[in-house]
Design an enzyme around this catalytic site. Structure first.
Site: not given
Ligand SMILES: Nc1ncnc2c1ncn2[C@@H]1O[C@H](COP(=O)(O)OP(=O)(O)O)[C@@H](O)[C@H]1O
Ligand SMILES: O=c1ccn([C@H]2C[C@H](O)[C@@H](COP(=O)(O)O)O2)c(=O)[nH]1
Length: 332
Positions: A124, A126-127, A131, A200
């Site tokens: 996905g 960034i952000a 995580t 990830e």
């Protein structure tokens, strides 16, 4: 676009003090006007058009200057050859540069993961919440979790190449992506300590999204793209970097932009919305439209614009499908 200040809130800038990231107002080469090109990519149609036209007709890629088109004109071969080099994970398919089947010597590099083991990659923007998703499954399931080796990217023998890249993508993009490729290879080939591994991102998104974006936006020269592609093809053909399932956390770039500001990673303060839009488009192209690159495993798409409570519900709804290979009915 000028970088916005990070909002007050949780910070994630540990380890970001390297020899980069010192100028939070510095543009990453992403759209101030003076710098040639925000790292936005050409759309799939444009890229396909370029492929069709071949050598004679490379079309302008993104908002880069006219010189960019001229510079690229003689180099359209790269688009044509890219798809041909895509291998089915786990099989030793000779790439375009290999020419002949793998020799016995080459086979010694082939590292197969144990049968019955399962590798899931959380992909996905960034952000987007990767995580957070990994943390949730790590807390609620007995699996091996491998986060992105961000600490390494922030400190290669004292150099913060993530920060350098955001300061000057044209100069440091190749440096970062070379190291991302190495560290991702290390993650993929690390012996598994549990039957299920959740990672990830992957070496695949590094290449098909981030390298691709640098290249298409004119921030990575053809020659660097070619060398990285040769490395990537060799890795695919000689090691096992296969994945059993991709979970794509699909978000809108604006939501990521808000989350990015909340997270407030030092190096990322300069990221404009346009950069997240470009990364989003490449994720969509790769995993949804399947426009350029082969995807050799099922893809489970989870809408991820929701608040945490709703996301936890979604993770629970999809838990079986994610962790149990027999349940793939809703995968693309
Ligand atoms: N569903 C959500 N709603 C609101 N904020 C979220 C959500 N998921 C993650 N966040 C927050 O957004 C930021 C980015 O999330 P993170 O999991 O670090 O993303 P990624 O690993 O994809 O870069 C973090 O500050 C995190 O706490
Ligand atoms: O191949 C890659 C992978 C990641 N990055 C950058 C993008 C982000 O700034 C960080 C980490 O990504 P998260 O989505 O926050 O986990 O690394 C890159 O430039 N190239």
């Amino acid at each position: 676009m000028a970088a916005e200040r990070c909002a007050a809130g949780p910070r994630d800038d540990a380890g970001s003090r390297g020899d980069a990231g010192a100028d939070p107002t510095g543009d990453p080469g992403a759209g101030t006007g003076a710098e040639p090109a925000p790292p936005q990519s050409a759309g799939a149609e444009e890229v396909m058009a370029r492929r069709r036209k071949g050598r004679a007709g490379a079309v302008r890629c993104g908002p880069a200057a006219a010189g960019w088109a001229m510079w690229r004109r003689g180099a359209a071969w790269a688009w044509g050859r890219r798809g041909a080099g895509t291998a089915v994970p786990g099989t030793a398919v000779p790439g375009p540069s290999a020419g002949a089947p793998l020799s016995a010597a080459a086979h010694k590099h082939l590292i197969k993961k144990d049968a019955g083991k399962r590798i899931i990659c959380i992909e996905g923007n960034i952000a987007s919440g990767k995580t957070t998703c990994l943390d949730y499954f790590a807390q609620t399931t007995s699996i091996e979790v491998l986060k992105e080796p961000l600490a390494k990217w922030r400190n290669v023998r004292g150099h913060n190449i993530l920060g350098l890249m955001y300061q000057d993508a044209s100069r440091w993009g190749i440096t970062l992506q070379t190291y991302v490729q190495l560290t991702m290879l290390e993650q993929h080939t690390r012996p598994m300590i549990s039957p299920i591994r959740m990672m990830e991102r992957s070496i695949h998104s590094a290449k098909h999204v981030f390298v691709e974006n640098l290249y298409r936006s004119g921030k990575m020269p053809e020659v660097d793209y070619a060398v990285l592609s040769e490395w990537f093809d060799w890795i695919q053909n000689n090691t096992d970097v296969s994945v059993d399932l991709i979970v794509y956390l699909q978000t809108s770039p604006k939501v990521c932009y808000e989350r990015l500001k909340t997270r407030c990673r030092e190096e990322e303060k300069v990221i404009p919305l346009e950069y997240l839009e470009a990364i989003h488009e490449l994720y969509e192209e790769w995993l949804i439209k399947r426009a350029l690159f082969e995807v050799s495993c099922p893809v489970l798409v989870i809408g991820a614009d929701h608040d945490m409570q709703k996301m936890v519900e979604k993770y629970e709804e999809n838990r079986d499908q994610i962790l149990n290979p027999a349940n793939r009915q809703r995968c693309l």
